[in-house]
Structure formats: structure tokens, C-alpha cells
Design an enzyme around this catalytic site. Structure first.
Site, PDB file in Angstrom:
ATOM      1  N   ASP A 103      26.554   5.515 115.250  1.00 28.45           N
ATOM      2  CA  ASP A 103      26.605   5.377 113.804  1.00 28.45           C
ATOM      3  C   ASP A 103      27.779   4.445 113.427  1.00 28.45           C
ATOM      4  OD1 ASP A 103      26.855   5.672 111.076  1.00 28.45           O
ATOM      5  OD2 ASP A 103      26.497   7.834 111.106  1.00 28.45           O
ATOM      6  N   GLY A 104      27.462   3.393 112.694  1.00 19.13           N
ATOM      7  CA  GLY A 104      28.490   2.420 112.310  1.00 19.13           C
ATOM      8  C   GLY A 104      29.581   3.038 111.448  1.00 19.13           C
ATOM      9  N   ASP A 114      24.815  -5.367 108.438  1.00 24.62           N
ATOM     10  CA  ASP A 114      23.441  -5.872 108.442  1.00 24.62           C
ATOM     11  C   ASP A 114      22.535  -4.643 108.360  1.00 24.62           C
ATOM     12  OD1 ASP A 114      21.045  -7.098 108.911  1.00 24.62           O
ATOM     13  OD2 ASP A 114      21.588  -7.935 110.853  1.00 24.62           O
ATOM     14  N   PRO A 151      19.296   6.684 107.374  1.00 22.38           N
ATOM     15  CA  PRO A 151      20.637   6.641 107.970  1.00 22.38           C
ATOM     16  C   PRO A 151      21.542   5.577 107.355  1.00 22.38           C
ATOM     17  CG  PRO A 151      19.014   5.669 109.468  1.00 22.38           C
ATOM     18  CD  PRO A 151      18.244   6.247 108.316  1.00 22.38           C
ATOM     19  N   ASP A 203      17.605  -1.219 103.625  1.00 22.99           N
ATOM     20  CA  ASP A 203      17.801  -0.753 102.245  1.00 22.99           C
ATOM     21  C   ASP A 203      18.556   0.586 102.284  1.00 22.99           C
ATOM     22  OD1 ASP A 203      16.318  -2.935 101.514  1.00 22.99           O
ATOM     23  OD2 ASP A 203      14.431  -1.827 101.408  1.00 22.99           O
TER      24      ASP A 203
HETATM   25  N1  SAM Z   1      17.981  -7.724 107.828  1.00 22.23           N
HETATM   26  C1  SAM Z   1      17.498  -6.471 107.579  1.00 22.23           C
HETATM   27  C2  SAM Z   1      17.086  -6.139 106.182  1.00 22.23           C
HETATM   28  O1  SAM Z   1      17.832  -6.358 105.218  1.00 22.23           O
HETATM   29  O2  SAM Z   1      15.967  -5.657 106.058  1.00 22.23           O
HETATM   30  C3  SAM Z   1      18.245  -5.395 108.256  1.00 22.23           C
HETATM   31  C4  SAM Z   1      17.791  -5.394 109.662  1.00 22.23           C
HETATM   32  S1  SAM Z   1      18.495  -4.398 110.815  1.00 22.23           S
HETATM   33  C5  SAM Z   1      17.041  -4.083 111.752  1.00 22.23           C
HETATM   34  C6  SAM Z   1      19.009  -2.872 110.085  1.00 22.23           C
HETATM   35  C7  SAM Z   1      19.420  -1.853 111.149  1.00 22.23           C
HETATM   36  O3  SAM Z   1      20.450  -1.005 110.644  1.00 22.23           O
HETATM   37  C8  SAM Z   1      18.302  -0.939 111.606  1.00 22.23           C
HETATM   38  O4  SAM Z   1      17.952  -1.257 112.920  1.00 22.23           O
HETATM   39  C9  SAM Z   1      18.890   0.476 111.498  1.00 22.23           C
HETATM   40  O5  SAM Z   1      18.555   1.301 112.570  1.00 22.23           O
HETATM   41  C10 SAM Z   1      20.384   0.178 111.425  1.00 22.23           C
HETATM   42  N2  SAM Z   1      21.193   1.243 110.798  1.00 22.23           N
HETATM   43  C11 SAM Z   1      20.866   2.033 109.745  1.00 22.23           C
HETATM   44  N3  SAM Z   1      21.865   2.899 109.476  1.00 22.23           N
HETATM   45  C12 SAM Z   1      22.857   2.642 110.388  1.00 22.23           C
HETATM   46  C13 SAM Z   1      24.138   3.206 110.633  1.00 22.23           C
HETATM   47  N4  SAM Z   1      24.600   4.215 109.890  1.00 22.23           N
HETATM   48  N5  SAM Z   1      24.883   2.696 111.653  1.00 22.23           N
HETATM   49  C14 SAM Z   1      24.414   1.672 112.417  1.00 22.23           C
HETATM   50  N6  SAM Z   1      23.198   1.106 112.231  1.00 22.23           N
HETATM   51  C15 SAM Z   1      22.434   1.579 111.230  1.00 22.23           C
END
Ligand code: SAM
Length: 294
Positions: A153-154, A171, A178, A174
Site C-alpha cells: 500500500d503506497g 498514478d 483501495p 479514480d
Molecule cells: N492511469 C490510470 C488512470 O488514471 O486510470 C491509473 C493506472 S494505474 C493501473 C492505478 C493503480 O493504482 C492500480 O493498479 C491500483 O491497483 C493501484 N492502487 C490503488 N490504490 C493503491 C494504493 N493504496 N497503493 C498503491 N497502489 C494503489
């Protein structure tokens, strides 16, 4: 059925097979893309994931039925979430991407010679694996020796790593599932603490048409923490409305004060020294969002 009729039906079926992926972009608007083939589908512990081969955009990654990236238009988003901040910082060495499981942001980061380490913290390992397998042109930098992938988790990662990074990019998808916490004031404070004294942070901050209730609050939160806050725009055809916002929070450097004649030559298709300037020119309906009390 005689063989001739069977053949006729088979031919007809081929003609009629008209498969479409539809994303409900707002309560009242949908985008549909014709699907050539479903390449992969799975339910991960965090979300439903699919990779589709589409006629218009080539291979496309969706999470919870929301388009994340496509091989045809990904360059806009990935170049713009990375190079604006990296060319604003004097010498970014250690860079963090939170989310961005497809690897496109990391691919752009390692184009910068000053970067010694790009840490990629993605919560869902399945997104990384699917991108490696089906989106090689986007995920191609994942095995670079300067890239470190952390499946975590970031939010936790920045809490545990203070005064560490020169640039942090969020990045995120929406603000659902998570990713909700990736749009919160406490997260922005943790990011501030995780950056070095001249650090820069940038996040994708949704559509200026359809997220008008979200952007003023985010902008106010970020400018309450960072001395320099700037919102900029790019056009991503597969995101709702196309026009997309990014918000940068910086401790010291101002992207508007960068001498664009000194920006190094990069292999890019959307970002350029001129775009570095132009992306901060905001139409009045977007400027309006920055003075509203969110
Ligand atoms: N460019 C994209 C958009 O705006 O639609 C975003 C793409 S990228 C695939 C987003 C990623 O953030 C996902 O793979 C998701 O699993 C990840 N993510 C969501 N919550 C997160 C968190 N708390 N920590 C790390 N990664 C997370």
C-alpha cells in the site's frame, strides 16, 4: 442441419459477433469500445482486472470496468505525469511511483539520466503481472536495474519512508476502492514528509468537466501543505471528457520558472519543452476551480 446451412450460420455468426466494452464514465455518460478479443480476466484481492484487445485503442487494461490505460493513448498520460515534475527538479535521483501498476510511469522516469532509483509501489501484484504479460510496450522498464518494485500500500510506504524521495508521483485510479486514501489530506502530509527538502509531488487529479466537486478541495488541501502548487492539463482520449488534470505540489521549485531551453532531449510524443509551459495555461472554467472553496 445440412452442411451448407451450418456453414451459412457460421459465416453469419462471424459477421454478427459485435462485442463492445462499455465503461460508465459518469452516471449519465458511457464510452464503448469494440472488442476484438478478451485476453485476460481475473478477480484479484483488490479489484476485477481485464485486458482486452480493442479495434480503436489496441490492448487495454481495465480495473473494475474502468479504463486505466491503452497502448494507443497511454503515452500522453505517462509522459505528462512524469516529465513535468522531473524537469522541474534540479537533479532528481530517487523517485517514487505510487500505483501505476502498468509500469508506464516508470518507463518514462528512467529516461532521465540523473535518476538512480525508481521505486514502484503498487498495491495489487496482479496488475503488475498482467501488464508484464499483455502490455510489454508499457511495462518494458520493470526489469531495469534502477527499478525496484514493491507490492504494498503506497499510503503505508510513504509513512514508513521519511525524507527519502526527490519526486513522488501518484498514478492512482479514480478515488474508489483501495485508492480512496490516495486523495486525502493526511496522505498529502505523509507525502510531504517522505520528500526531501526540495522535493516535488504530482498526482493525477481527474476531469475538470466531471469532477468539479473534487478538484477544488484537492487543490486547497495540496496548497495548504506545499509552498508551490500548480495544476496542469493534458488530453487523454480514453478518460472521461478527454481533458485531464494533474496537480503538482513542490517544496521549492516552480515548474513555471524552469528555463525550458535547458530541458534535455527526450524520446517523447506529447511532452516537449513547449508543452512544459503550455500545459499550465488554463481556460477560465478550469482556473475557476482553483479559487473555489472545496
Ligand atoms: N492511469 C490510470 C488512470 O488514471 O486510470 C491509473 C493506472 S494505474 C493501473 C492505478 C493503480 O493504482 C492500480 O493498479 C491500483 O491497483 C493501484 N492502487 C490503488 N490504490 C493503491 C494504493 N493504496 N497503493 C498503491 N497502489 C494503489
Amino acid at each position: 442441419m445440412d452442411p451448407k446451412t451450418t456453414l451459412w450460420f457460421a459465416e453469419q455468426q462471424k459477421k454478427d459477433l459485435d462485442l463492445w466494452f462499455t465503461e460508465r464514465q459518469t452516471k449519465d455518460m458511457k464510452i464503448s469500445v469494440r472488442v476484438k478479443k478478451t485476453l485476460h480476466q481475473e478477480l484479484t484481492p483488490f479489484q476485477s482486472l481485464a485486458v482486452l484487445d480493442t479495434e480503436q485503442f489496441g490492448r487495454m487494461l481495465t480495473l473494475d470496468n474502468i479504463i486505466q490505460t491503452t497502448v494507443k493513448d497511454e503515452f500522453v498520460y505517462h509522459e505528462m505525469i512524469t516529465h513535468v515534475a522531473l524537469n522541474t527538479h534540479a537533479a532528481p535521483k530517487k523517485v517514487l511511483v505510487i500505483g501505476g501498476g502498468d509500469g508506464g510511469a516508470v518507463r518514462e522516469i528512467i529516461k532521465h539520466q540523473s535518476v538512480e532509483k525508481a521505486v514502484h509501489c503498487e498495491i495489487d501484484g496482479a496488475v503488475i503481472e498482467a501488464s508484464r504479460r499483455f502490455l510489454p510496450e508499457i511495462s518494458c522498464a520493470m526489469d531495469d536495474p534502477r527499478v525496484e518494485i514493491i507490492v504494498d500500500d503506497g499510503i503505508k510506504h510513504v509513512q514508513e519512508n521519511k525524507n527519502t524521495y526527490d519526486v513522488i508521483m501518484v498514478d492512482s485510479p479514480d478515488p474508489i476502492g483501495p485508492a480512496v486514501g490516495l486523495f486525502s489530506v493526511s496522505f498529502y502530509k505523509d507525502i510531504f514528509a517522505s520528500l526531501k527538502e526540495d522535493g516535488i509531488f504530482v498526482a493525477q487529479t481527474e476531469s475538470p468537466f466531471f469532477n468539479r466537486d473534487l478538484i477544488p478541495g484537492l487543490y486547497r488541501d495540496i496548497s495548504g501543505i506545499f509552498p508551490v502548487t500548480r495544476l496542469y492539463l493534458a488530453v487523454v482520449p480514453t478518460y472521461p471528457g478527454g481533458l485531464w488534470t494533474f496537480t503538482m505540489g513542490s517544496k521549492k521549485y516552480d515548474p513555471l520558472e524552469v528555463d525550458i531551453s535547458g530541458i534535455p532531449q527526450l524520446d517523447t510524443k506529447y511532452y516537449s519543452p513547449d508543452m512544459h509551459r503550455a500545459c499550465f495555461v488554463l481556460p477560465p472554467f478550469v482556473k475557476e476551480l482553483l479559487v473555489q472553496q472545496g
